[in-house]
Design an enzyme around this catalytic site. Structure first.
Site, PDB file in Angstrom:
ATOM      1  N   ARG A  23     -18.030  23.984  15.964  1.00 21.38           N
ATOM      2  CA  ARG A  23     -19.326  23.335  15.996  1.00 21.38           C
ATOM      3  C   ARG A  23     -20.288  23.941  17.009  1.00 21.38           C
ATOM      4  O   ARG A  23     -21.449  23.568  17.039  1.00 21.38           O
ATOM      5  CB  ARG A  23     -19.125  21.836  16.245  1.00 21.38           C
ATOM      6  CG  ARG A  23     -18.325  21.130  15.156  1.00 21.38           C
ATOM      7  CD  ARG A  23     -19.048  21.210  13.820  1.00 21.38           C
ATOM      8  NE  ARG A  23     -20.428  20.800  13.963  1.00 21.38           N
ATOM      9  CZ  ARG A  23     -20.825  19.519  14.054  1.00 21.38           C
ATOM     10  NH1 ARG A  23     -19.947  18.546  13.974  1.00 21.38           N
ATOM     11  NH2 ARG A  23     -22.098  19.226  14.206  1.00 21.38           N
ATOM     12  N   HIS A  56       0.808  -1.225   0.000  1.00 21.88           N
ATOM     13  CA  HIS A  56       0.000   0.000   0.000  1.00 21.88           C
ATOM     14  C   HIS A  56       0.841   1.274   0.000  1.00 21.88           C
ATOM     15  O   HIS A  56       0.536   2.215  -0.714  1.00 21.88           O
ATOM     16  CB  HIS A  56      -0.957   0.016   1.202  1.00 21.88           C
ATOM     17  CG  HIS A  56      -1.900  -1.132   1.205  1.00 21.88           C
ATOM     18  ND1 HIS A  56      -1.592  -2.332   1.829  1.00 21.88           N
ATOM     19  CD2 HIS A  56      -3.117  -1.295   0.630  1.00 21.88           C
ATOM     20  CE1 HIS A  56      -2.595  -3.166   1.646  1.00 21.88           C
ATOM     21  NE2 HIS A  56      -3.525  -2.576   0.920  1.00 21.88           N
ATOM     22  N   ARG A 112     -23.709  15.900  12.279  1.00 20.82           N
ATOM     23  CA  ARG A 112     -24.033  16.904  11.266  1.00 20.82           C
ATOM     24  C   ARG A 112     -25.363  16.512  10.631  1.00 20.82           C
ATOM     25  O   ARG A 112     -25.553  15.368  10.219  1.00 20.82           O
ATOM     26  CB  ARG A 112     -22.942  16.965  10.192  1.00 20.82           C
ATOM     27  CG  ARG A 112     -21.720  17.742  10.638  1.00 20.82           C
ATOM     28  CD  ARG A 112     -20.723  17.912   9.502  1.00 20.82           C
ATOM     29  NE  ARG A 112     -19.727  18.924   9.788  1.00 20.82           N
ATOM     30  CZ  ARG A 112     -18.552  18.689  10.391  1.00 20.82           C
ATOM     31  NH1 ARG A 112     -18.241  17.460  10.767  1.00 20.82           N
ATOM     32  NH2 ARG A 112     -17.709  19.682  10.611  1.00 20.82           N
ATOM     33  N   GLU A 122       2.412  -0.740   7.737  1.00 19.91           N
ATOM     34  CA  GLU A 122       3.509  -0.843   6.774  1.00 19.91           C
ATOM     35  C   GLU A 122       4.675   0.085   7.155  1.00 19.91           C
ATOM     36  O   GLU A 122       5.844  -0.272   6.945  1.00 19.91           O
ATOM     37  CB  GLU A 122       2.988  -0.608   5.355  1.00 19.91           C
ATOM     38  CG  GLU A 122       2.035  -1.749   4.952  1.00 19.91           C
ATOM     39  CD  GLU A 122       1.517  -1.704   3.519  1.00 19.91           C
ATOM     40  OE1 GLU A 122       0.762  -2.625   3.160  1.00 19.91           O
ATOM     41  OE2 GLU A 122       1.848  -0.759   2.769  1.00 19.91           O
TER      42      GLU A 122
HETATM   43  N1  URA Z   1     -12.266  17.061  10.437  1.00 23.74           N
HETATM   44  C1  URA Z   1     -13.254  16.465  11.133  1.00 23.74           C
HETATM   45  O1  URA Z   1     -13.229  15.258  11.365  1.00 23.74           O
HETATM   46  N2  URA Z   1     -14.282  17.245  11.552  1.00 23.74           N
HETATM   47  C2  URA Z   1     -14.376  18.558  11.293  1.00 23.74           C
HETATM   48  O2  URA Z   1     -15.352  19.201  11.676  1.00 23.74           O
HETATM   49  C3  URA Z   1     -13.319  19.159  10.577  1.00 23.74           C
HETATM   50  C4  URA Z   1     -12.261  18.382  10.151  1.00 23.74           C
END
Ligand code: URA
Length: 264
Positions: free
Chosen positions: A227, A8, A171, A83
């Protein structure tokens, strides 16, 4: 190209100097892996570009070092880390992006993850779910000191490491799937109340895997979403945050490599 290439990562021991690099930077994004190598390593050389997993070889203060890509999420990361361990890597610092869930950790800031709440499937193939997802303490202190020396405010704390960017990070407005499982409704608030700083998608698996393999792992993250205010990735904040995260990771690596030299 050698015949001992790992499937990989696309390179093998005979592509590396002897002794091989003990240290690797690991970025989710191949462009970030390139930025680390070409912007911070001496004599950077592209080793492989296979399935979007690029690896660069260069040196830092005379030590050979890799800058590789993990891809997104735990499953891809486990393959790359396995790896890298096979070619002799002993310490890994992930450089990633993250969404803050705390009001005091703004977009544009840097988080150093000292431990993760690991809600990740791939990690369960390596260790029991109860196994601690903890960063290497020496590497974490090296990163925190490097941030302080560089005048970069870094929030050191616990990260929620989950498998999905949309559902797993609660989300809904920006997701194609409006039907969030009951178990995930309110999870961000619950994590906020537990003092968890942020969401991302790799550190929990990285910490467990490295601990089981006897490797040191650290994690520096650029905050690109806030957030408590919204779901979107804030591209304006990404540039500075990513630059600062890379600065911290590289300076932390220098400290760690110097400490290793002193102790051998
Ligand atoms: N990466 C994530 O996992 N979440 C986010 O909100 C931004 C970047």
């Amino acid at each position: 190209m050698s015949d001992d290439r790992l499937y990989h990562i696309g390179f093998g021991p005979s592509d590396l100097p002897s002794p091989p690099p003990a240290f690797a930077f690991l970025s989710g994004d191949p462009e970030r892996a390139e930025r680390v190598a070409t912007g911070h390593l001496d004599q950077p050389r592209l080793l492989s570009d296979h399935r979007g997993l690029v690896s660069w070889l260069g040196s830092l203060d005379g030590h050979p070092v890799l800058s590789s890509t993990s891809g997104m999420g735990g499953p891809s990361l486990t393959i790359v880390v396995n790896e890298l361990a096979q070619v002799g890597v002993q310490a890994i610092v992930r450089i990633g992006t993250t969404g803050s869930i705390q009001p005091h950790v703004p977009a544009g800031a840097v988080v150093i993850t000292r431990a993760a709440l690991c809600r990740q499937g791939a990690a369960a193939d390596i260790a029991p779910v109860e196994y601690p997802a903890a960063a290497d303490p020496f590497l974490t202190v090296a990163l925190a000191r490097a941030a302080a020396d560089a005048g970069i405010t870094a929030h050191v704390g616990v990260t929620a490491s989950v498998d999905t960017f949309y559902e797993g990070q609660e989300r809904q407005a920006s997701s194609a799937n409006p039907n969030l499982l009951r178990a995930l409704q309110g999870i961000t608030e619950e994590y906020r109340n537990l003092g968890i700083l942020n969401y991302e998608m790799e550190s929990g698996t990285l910490f467990k895997q490295c601990s089981v393999y006897g490797l040191a792992a650290g994690c520096v993250l650029a905050v690109v979403a806030q957030r408590t205010e919204g779901e979107q990735v804030l591209l304006d904040a990404k540039g500075t945050a990513e630059t600062d995260a890379i600065t911290v990771a590289v300076a932390g690596a220098r400290r760690w490599l110097a400490d290793q030299t002193r102790s051998t």
